[in-house]
Scaffold this motif. Structure first.
Motif, PDB file in Angstrom:
ATOM      1  N   LEU A  15       0.826  -1.211   0.000  1.00  0.00           N
ATOM      2  CA  LEU A  15       0.000   0.000   0.000  1.00  0.00           C
ATOM      3  C   LEU A  15       0.858   1.257   0.000  1.00  0.00           C
ATOM      4  O   LEU A  15       0.443   2.297  -0.518  1.00  0.00           O
ATOM      5  N   PHE A  16       2.066   1.179   0.582  1.00  0.00           N
ATOM      6  CA  PHE A  16       2.992   2.310   0.461  1.00  0.00           C
ATOM      7  C   PHE A  16       3.338   2.542  -1.008  1.00  0.00           C
ATOM      8  O   PHE A  16       3.399   3.679  -1.484  1.00  0.00           O
ATOM      9  N   MET A  17       3.585   1.428  -1.730  1.00  0.00           N
ATOM     10  CA  MET A  17       3.872   1.536  -3.158  1.00  0.00           C
ATOM     11  C   MET A  17       2.683   2.131  -3.903  1.00  0.00           C
ATOM     12  O   MET A  17       2.847   2.994  -4.773  1.00  0.00           O
ATOM     13  N   LEU A  18       1.477   1.678  -3.555  1.00  0.00           N
ATOM     14  CA  LEU A  18       0.274   2.223  -4.194  1.00  0.00           C
ATOM     15  C   LEU A  18       0.146   3.710  -3.919  1.00  0.00           C
ATOM     16  O   LEU A  18      -0.229   4.489  -4.809  1.00  0.00           O
ATOM     17  N   GLY A  19       0.447   4.117  -2.692  1.00  0.00           N
ATOM     18  CA  GLY A  19       0.413   5.536  -2.358  1.00  0.00           C
ATOM     19  C   GLY A  19       1.377   6.338  -3.215  1.00  0.00           C
ATOM     20  O   GLY A  19       1.061   7.455  -3.659  1.00  0.00           O
ATOM     21  N   ALA A  23       0.517   9.314  -5.810  1.00  0.00           N
ATOM     22  CA  ALA A  23       1.195  10.613  -5.704  1.00  0.00           C
ATOM     23  C   ALA A  23       1.721  11.065  -7.071  1.00  0.00           C
ATOM     24  O   ALA A  23       1.726  12.265  -7.380  1.00  0.00           O
ATOM     25  N   CYS A  24       2.168  10.100  -7.898  1.00  0.00           N
ATOM     26  CA  CYS A  24       2.618  10.443  -9.266  1.00  0.00           C
ATOM     27  C   CYS A  24       1.477  11.071 -10.062  1.00  0.00           C
ATOM     28  O   CYS A  24       1.675  12.045 -10.803  1.00  0.00           O
ATOM     29  N   THR A  44      -3.982   9.194  -1.733  1.00  0.00           N
ATOM     30  CA  THR A  44      -2.609   8.877  -1.325  1.00  0.00           C
ATOM     31  C   THR A  44      -2.503   8.770   0.186  1.00  0.00           C
ATOM     32  O   THR A  44      -1.909   7.815   0.720  1.00  0.00           O
ATOM     33  N   ILE A  45      -3.089   9.736   0.885  1.00  0.00           N
ATOM     34  CA  ILE A  45      -3.046   9.745   2.351  1.00  0.00           C
ATOM     35  C   ILE A  45      -3.750   8.516   2.918  1.00  0.00           C
ATOM     36  O   ILE A  45      -3.238   7.853   3.843  1.00  0.00           O
ATOM     37  N   LEU A  46      -4.921   8.185   2.384  1.00  0.00           N
ATOM     38  CA  LEU A  46      -5.673   7.032   2.879  1.00  0.00           C
ATOM     39  C   LEU A  46      -4.914   5.724   2.634  1.00  0.00           C
ATOM     40  O   LEU A  46      -4.885   4.842   3.504  1.00  0.00           O
ATOM     41  N   SER A  47      -4.289   5.594   1.469  1.00  0.00           N
ATOM     42  CA  SER A  47      -3.545   4.366   1.144  1.00  0.00           C
ATOM     43  C   SER A  47      -2.340   4.199   2.062  1.00  0.00           C
ATOM     44  O   SER A  47      -2.106   3.112   2.606  1.00  0.00           O
ATOM     45  N   ILE A  48      -1.576   5.275   2.241  1.00  0.00           N
ATOM     46  CA  ILE A  48      -0.390   5.193   3.093  1.00  0.00           C
ATOM     47  C   ILE A  48      -0.784   4.976   4.551  1.00  0.00           C
ATOM     48  O   ILE A  48      -0.140   4.203   5.274  1.00  0.00           O
ATOM     49  N   SER A  49      -1.874   5.617   4.978  1.00  0.00           N
ATOM     50  CA  SER A  49      -2.343   5.423   6.359  1.00  0.00           C
ATOM     51  C   SER A  49      -2.751   3.973   6.595  1.00  0.00           C
ATOM     52  O   SER A  49      -2.410   3.374   7.628  1.00  0.00           O
ATOM     53  N   ALA A  50      -3.477   3.413   5.650  1.00  0.00           N
ATOM     54  CA  ALA A  50      -3.858   2.000   5.758  1.00  0.00           C
ATOM     55  C   ALA A  50      -2.623   1.111   5.755  1.00  0.00           C
ATOM     56  O   ALA A  50      -2.572   0.088   6.463  1.00  0.00           O
ATOM     57  N   GLY A  51      -1.613   1.500   4.984  1.00  0.00           N
ATOM     58  CA  GLY A  51      -0.365   0.748   4.967  1.00  0.00           C
ATOM     59  C   GLY A  51       0.308   0.744   6.328  1.00  0.00           C
ATOM     60  O   GLY A  51       0.796  -0.297   6.788  1.00  0.00           O
ATOM     61  N   PRO A  88      -9.796   7.544  -6.178  1.00  0.00           N
ATOM     62  CA  PRO A  88      -9.772   8.794  -6.955  1.00  0.00           C
ATOM     63  C   PRO A  88     -11.035   9.002  -7.787  1.00  0.00           C
ATOM     64  O   PRO A  88     -11.497  10.145  -7.946  1.00  0.00           O
ATOM     65  N   PHE A  89     -11.598   7.920  -8.324  1.00  0.00           N
ATOM     66  CA  PHE A  89     -12.836   8.035  -9.105  1.00  0.00           C
ATOM     67  C   PHE A  89     -13.991   8.483  -8.222  1.00  0.00           C
ATOM     68  O   PHE A  89     -14.792   9.344  -8.611  1.00  0.00           O
ATOM     69  N   LEU A  90     -14.076   7.886  -7.022  1.00  0.00           N
ATOM     70  CA  LEU A  90     -15.192   8.194  -6.124  1.00  0.00           C
ATOM     71  C   LEU A  90     -15.048   9.569  -5.481  1.00  0.00           C
ATOM     72  O   LEU A  90     -15.998  10.364  -5.465  1.00  0.00           O
ATOM     73  N   ILE A  91     -13.868   9.868  -4.947  1.00  0.00           N
ATOM     74  CA  ILE A  91     -13.657  11.131  -4.232  1.00  0.00           C
ATOM     75  C   ILE A  91     -13.815  12.320  -5.169  1.00  0.00           C
ATOM     76  O   ILE A  91     -14.403  13.351  -4.804  1.00  0.00           O
ATOM     77  N   GLY A  92     -13.306  12.188  -6.383  1.00  0.00           N
ATOM     78  CA  GLY A  92     -13.420  13.280  -7.353  1.00  0.00           C
ATOM     79  C   GLY A  92     -14.763  13.359  -8.041  1.00  0.00           C
ATOM     80  O   GLY A  92     -15.034  14.323  -8.759  1.00  0.00           O
TER      81      GLY A  92
END
Length: 486
Positions: A15-19, A23-24, A44-51, A88-92
């Motif tokens: 999940l860190f990698m996904l974050g 971020a890219c 990004t924040i949610l993915s890294i936090s879950a990680g 990103p699809f849902l939040i945006g």
């Protein structure tokens, strides 16, 4: 039982990698000054936090990954990546429906290429790049990517993870160390992608389109930045470049490694799988080309380019298109449907049944006919001079049976839901083989899948995952034996 702490630890790192990947996309949004920046930052924040949470839960785990752990890890990783990838699809608000967002993301990571978006050209650049990036990462495998960059993460279980995620019934090894082999394979993959980017750019694409189309081409995914796919550019050179790199991505990457780095190009043509791959492309292209010229009035070059493009696209399960195959003679639908089922070579980024399994099935059938005449004969099945063990042949039969049954059951469910027969069958085949487009007039290769009922989309999402992980890796989790202590 499953070592959940170790699974938490590995998925947390992933999940860190996904974050980082999210971020890219945020950086691209910032560069173009579009409104999808905040959705990527939050994701990004949610993915890294879950990680961090999962890493904490697995802080005391070792690195001894069992076979049971590996199958659970691979299936769970792909599901969790899809869950966070749809944020990103849902939040945006670009895809406000959870079902549609999950479907789109699963289609991306499994390199299926089916989309519920009515018009991708309305999407901001960051979202378009994210869709393409999911396919590029999913092309060779999420966890396999991790083995290449962080081999210590899965420790002694790396080969088990590779077996759970790799495509094809036979695992060719180029190097005694799997992590080294993974790095070589990803080097070839990256090299193909960069060469494809430059080729597209030389042919007239801008840098953004070049990068996106190159990533989706080498991943044999099919997502595009334009509604008309490659047909948008009206460029024969771009279409020929696309054909070339789709074809290369459909070759076993171990064989590509030997051809490129060991200069053993002749070994490609010694492979019965590669020869079948070439033979099917040539014969089906010639036949469809003849039909387009005689029935649809195509000129010689146009017929050749259109037929070759669609044959390579369907056989490599890419799903890009330069023509509307739904308007072609119906017999071509049968041919393209068979190509969807067969697929390209094992050990590539493609889906489908794989040519190597097709060869094995043919040789098993040939031996059965011989045994009718010679009941006591011992007739081994050999591929490329190697005798296939009986357990591999049993697995082949099981794979073929489950593959066929799942396609038929899914198609039946869709027919009951009111979908016409042609679409029902090709949708099921498309999802199971990770192709993307269908051939009916209700949906077809140029339309989105948004009109399907929600429960059909969830069914298709499951079928995409099962097809990408080659059935057994997922379905074994639903067996009683998997969850027993012994």
């Amino acid at each position: 039982m499953v070592n959940f702490q170790l699974v938490y630890k590995i998925i947390g790192s992933l999940l860190f990698m996904l974050g980082g990947l999210l971020a890219c996309c945020a950086a691209i949004s910032l560069y173009y000054g579009e409104d999808d920046l905040m959705s990527f930052l939050i994701s990004t924040i949610l993915s890294i936090s879950a990680g961090f949470v999962l890493k904490y839960l697995g802080r005391n785990a070792g690195n001894n990954l069992s076979r049971r752990d590996s199958y659970f890890l691979v299936t769970t990783t792909w599901t969790i990546f899809t869950f966070f990838g749809m944020l990103p699809f849902l939040i945006g608000g670009y895809i406000p429906n959870v079902t549609d967002a999950f479907f789109e993301t699963m289609s991306g990571f499994t390199t299926t290429g089916a989309t519920i978006l009515e018009s991708v050209e309305r999407m901001p650049h960051g979202i378009l790049y994210w869709r393409t990036q999911t396919q590029w990462i999913g092309g060779l495998g999420i966890v396999f990517f991790t083995i290449a960059i962080l081999p210590s993460m899965v420790g002694s279980g790396s080969m088990k993870v590779f077996s759970a995620e790799a495509t094809g019934p036979m695992r060719a090894k180029m190097h005694p160390r799997l992590s080294t082999m993974a790095k070589w394979i990803w080097t070839i993959y990256l090299g193909l992608t960069i060469a494809c980017v430059l080729s597209y750019y030389v042919c007239g694409m801008d840098w953004f389109d070049s990068i996106n189309y190159a990533m989706t081409t080498t991943a044999t995914g099919g997502f595009a930045t334009h509604d008309d796919s490659t047909a948008f550019f009206h460029s024969a050179s771009i279409e020929y470049v696309s054909i070339l790199y789709q074809f290369l991505a459909g070759i076993n990457f171990a064989m590509l490694y030997m051809a490129i780095f060991k200069f053993k190009v002749a070994n490609l043509f010694k492979s019965s799988e590669f020869r079948l791959y070439i033979f099917v492309i040539i014969t089906t292209t010639a036949f469809i080309m003849y039909l387009l010229m005689t029935r649809n009035g195509y000129g010689l070059e146009h017929a050749f380019r259109s037929s070759l493009f669609q044959v390579v696209s369907f056989m490599t399960t890419t799903g890009l298109f330069n023509d509307d195959a739904a308007l072609w003679p119906h017999v071509t639908w049968v041919i393209l449907g068979c190509l969807m089922f067969l697929g390209a070579c094992s050990g590539s980024t493609t889906g489908g049944f794989k040519c190597i399994r097709g060869i094995m099935v043919f040789k098993v059938l040939r031996n059965e006919f011989r045994k009718i005449l010679h009941p006591n004969a011992v007739l081994p099945v050999k591929v490329n001079g190697q005798t296939i063990p009986q357990n591999k042949l049993s697995s082949l039969l099981a794979f073929f049976a489950i593959y066929t049954v799942m396609v038929l059951i899914t198609a039946t469910i869709m027919i009951v839901a009111g979908i016409d027969n042609t679409n029902a069958i090709t949708i099921a085949l498309s999802c199971m083989s990770n192709v993307g487009p269908t051939l009916g007039t209700q949906i077809g290769p140029e339309m989105s899948w948004t009109e399907l009922p929600d429960y059909i989309k969830w069914t298709c999402s499951f079928l995409m995952l099962v097809g990408r992980l080659e059935i057994m890796s997922v379905l074994v989790l639903f067996t009683r034996a998997f969850w027993k202590d012994n």
